[in-house]
Structures are given as C-alpha cells and as structure tokens.
Write a protein that holds these residues in place. Structure first.
Motif, PDB file in Angstrom:
ATOM      1  N   ALA A 282       0.855  -1.191   0.000  1.00  0.00           N
ATOM      2  CA  ALA A 282       0.000   0.000   0.000  1.00  0.00           C
ATOM      3  C   ALA A 282       0.886   1.233   0.000  1.00  0.00           C
ATOM      4  O   ALA A 282       2.004   1.194   0.530  1.00  0.00           O
ATOM      5  N   PRO A 283       0.418   2.343  -0.571  1.00  0.00           N
ATOM      6  CA  PRO A 283       1.206   3.583  -0.515  1.00  0.00           C
ATOM      7  C   PRO A 283       1.484   3.988   0.928  1.00  0.00           C
ATOM      8  O   PRO A 283       0.609   3.967   1.784  1.00  0.00           O
ATOM      9  N   GLY A 284       2.739   4.331   1.200  1.00  0.00           N
ATOM     10  CA  GLY A 284       3.125   4.774   2.532  1.00  0.00           C
ATOM     11  C   GLY A 284       3.377   3.672   3.522  1.00  0.00           C
ATOM     12  O   GLY A 284       3.662   3.946   4.691  1.00  0.00           O
ATOM     13  N   HIS A 285       3.299   2.395   3.095  1.00  0.00           N
ATOM     14  CA  HIS A 285       3.302   1.305   4.065  1.00  0.00           C
ATOM     15  C   HIS A 285       4.691   0.891   4.530  1.00  0.00           C
ATOM     16  O   HIS A 285       4.835   0.390   5.639  1.00  0.00           O
ATOM     17  N   GLY A 286       5.716   1.045   3.741  1.00  0.00           N
ATOM     18  CA  GLY A 286       7.049   0.624   4.166  1.00  0.00           C
ATOM     19  C   GLY A 286       7.362  -0.803   3.757  1.00  0.00           C
ATOM     20  O   GLY A 286       6.501  -1.550   3.276  1.00  0.00           O
ATOM     21  N   ALA A 287       8.623  -1.188   3.939  1.00  0.00           N
ATOM     22  CA  ALA A 287       9.057  -2.555   3.660  1.00  0.00           C
ATOM     23  C   ALA A 287       8.582  -3.476   4.779  1.00  0.00           C
ATOM     24  O   ALA A 287       8.479  -3.062   5.934  1.00  0.00           O
ATOM     25  N   ALA A 288       8.314  -4.740   4.420  1.00  0.00           N
ATOM     26  CA  ALA A 288       7.722  -5.627   5.419  1.00  0.00           C
ATOM     27  C   ALA A 288       7.994  -7.081   5.085  1.00  0.00           C
ATOM     28  O   ALA A 288       8.272  -7.441   3.943  1.00  0.00           O
ATOM     29  N   ILE A 289       7.920  -7.926   6.122  1.00  0.00           N
ATOM     30  CA  ILE A 289       7.829  -9.371   5.942  1.00  0.00           C
ATOM     31  C   ILE A 289       6.522  -9.830   6.575  1.00  0.00           C
ATOM     32  O   ILE A 289       6.097  -9.286   7.596  1.00  0.00           O
ATOM     33  N   ARG A 290       5.894 -10.829   5.975  1.00  0.00           N
ATOM     34  CA  ARG A 290       4.617 -11.317   6.487  1.00  0.00           C
ATOM     35  C   ARG A 290       4.654 -12.835   6.568  1.00  0.00           C
ATOM     36  O   ARG A 290       5.231 -13.512   5.712  1.00  0.00           O
TER      37      ARG A 290
END
Length: 303
Positions: free
Chosen positions: A98-106
């Motif tokens: 999503a816009p603005g969400h940042g890098a992530a692991i799920r």
C-alpha cells in the motif's frame, strides 16, 4: 535487532463508508488515504501513515496485524530466524502492499493470524507543531485516543503460539491464566516493556477478540463511554478494570462487529521479570477484576 511496538491492524468490513464514518466520527481517527477497497486511518498522536486499515470484504475480522521494527536490517534478521524454523515468509518492498506502508515481511502465526513486521512507513506527523506544542490539539472529534495500543487474538493452542512469539520474535510473557490441566488458557506478552502488546485467549484459530486504543486515564474512559452513548454505540462493558495487566478498560463494537477497547493503566516490565500466573478458578477476576466473572458473550469470537 528489535521489535518496537504494535504498528497497525487491517480489519475486514462489509460496509466501507459506514465503517469509515464510525472510525472517524465516533473513535476520532483521521483518514490519510484510500483506494478502491481500502481506507487508511491514524490516531492524532501517531506520526506514521496509518495504524488501522479498513478493507471492504463480506465479513468482519482481522486480515493481518503488524509490528514496527527498529531498522530495515531487522527484517532480514527475523526472516532468517523464521525461515530457519520452517516458517514461510513473504517479503514486501516499500509501498508494494500500500502507498506509505514501508518494507515488510509477512508470515502466519501458529494460531492462524497473518502477522507482519514493518519498517519505514511514511511519516506524516501528528496534529501538533514540532516547536512549542500544546499538550493536545484543539477541535478533536469523538473519543480521539492518541494511538493504538495492543491486540488480543484467539487460537486453539495458546501454548504453541506463545512459545512461537517468545522463541522466534523475542516477545516476553508477562501474565497467563493457567488451566487446571497445566495448559495456558490465556497469555499476555510484550516487546515494549509495558504490561502487554499482544495477548491470546483459547478460541478459534485466526480469531480477533479485540484491538485496543490507548487513552491517558480513567476519566478518558468515562468520556469515551459518553461519546459512544451519544452516537448510539452500545457498550459491551462499562468502564472497569482487568486483574491481568492491572489495566482499566471499556469495550464496544464497530458497525461491522469488530470489538474495540479503550485501555489505560498497566505497568512496566523489566526483561527477565517472572510472569504472573492466574489460576483457572480466578480467570474471571483476571479478565474483569471487580466482577470476578466473565459473560459468555465476551468469550465468543468469530474469526
């Protein structure tokens, strides 16, 4: 390498506009963005782009929860640890989900919930100036909690998911309800040195019992109850207190059926502190200290 705190929750709602109106006008959150199926919201004292995401789907419940990490390298660190334990991990670059969400692991918890670690979410600022700010903005709407606080989830095997968080993600167990059979009925865990950031109750896998906002004191719970009644939102509990966590609380539901809590109080935890144990016979007092009993509806959760 560390996980800092709860970052955000993504909720399913069948009526996106009704849910948005509720979270903005009753709870008092601020809309920061939207697309065809999602609305992004933050509390007034949160700097990051969003802490609650409303996603249009036919049912209510939790799509995923996210915790914030200190550095981008933390994502590599925890991905390696999780994959070494046989856990499938998905990686997202900044703004991919999503816009603005940042890098992530799920990844998926043993209790079935989708959990994310995120870094670098867009910073949009709170509603106060950085120079000579007042303690609170003027003209806030609704309950207006300053931030989200914790999540309370359900799972069929609380022992298993508790051990997972402790062993692989460095959470610390602060309190538990221990059944007469020796198994944990409920657990509370933290990463921020407060009484809890996440908790689990025996129930259906992938269930969301509630997510909570922080308010500054007991009088804010009273004001939150006043706001709910004014807007026609039925209270599940009047302002009361927990035995476990020593917190004070107020419960009610959003229009979709997702349970909200306003929470304050609690205590600070040092690393290495021994967890507090409640017996099965005193579970009612652990959850609602004054009543000493729990309404069966409070234990009913739909995943």
């Amino acid at each position: 390498m560390s996980i800092l705190r709860l970052s955000h929750v993504e909720l399913r709602v069948p009526d996106l506009e009704l849910a948005t109106a509720y979270y903005c006008e009753v709870v008092g959150m601020i809309e920061t963005g939207r697309d065809d199926s999602r609305v992004f919201l933050k509390c007034w004292d949160e700097h990051q782009h969003h802490s609650v995401v409303l996603t249009h789907e036919p049912t209510h419940g939790l799509n995923h929860l996210g915790f914030k990490v200190t550095d981008l390298a933390d994502l590599d660190h925890y991905q390696q640890r999780l994959e070494a334990a046989g856990v499938d991990v998905r990686r997202y670059s900044a703004d991919e989900w999503a816009p603005g969400h940042g890098a992530a692991i799920r990844f998926t918890l043993p209790s079935g919930q989708e959990m994310e670690l995120v870094h670098g979410m867009q910073q949009v600022g709170n509603l106060l100036p950085q120079t000579n700010p007042p303690p609170r903005p003027m003209g806030l709407v609704g309950i207006a909690p300053p931030r989200i606080d914790h999540v309370f989830l359900t799972g069929e095997e609380v022992d298993t998911v508790t051990a997972f968080l402790v062993e692989h993600l460095d959470f610390r167990l602060t309190e538990r309800v221990l059944g007469d059979d020796g198994y944990q009925i409920a657990t509370w865990l933290e990463v921020s040195h407060r009484s809890h950031d996440i908790a689990f109750l025996t129930g259906p896998n992938a269930g969301l019992h509630h997510f909570a906002y922080w308010v500054d004191g007991w009088n804010d719970l009273r004001n939150a109850a006043d706001a709910c009644i004014y807007h026609g939102v039925e209270l599940e509990t009047n302002p009361t207190r927990h035995g476990a966590t020593r917190g004070q609380c107020l419960y009610f539901f959003d229009p979709a059926g997702n349970r909200n809590e306003m929470f304050t109080g609690g205590y600070w935890v040092d690393p290495g502190s021994e967890p507090i144990t409640w017996t099965e016979a005193e579970m009612g007092r652990a959850l609602f200290y004054y009543d000493g009993a729990v309404d069966q509806r409070y234990l009913t959760v739909h995943s």
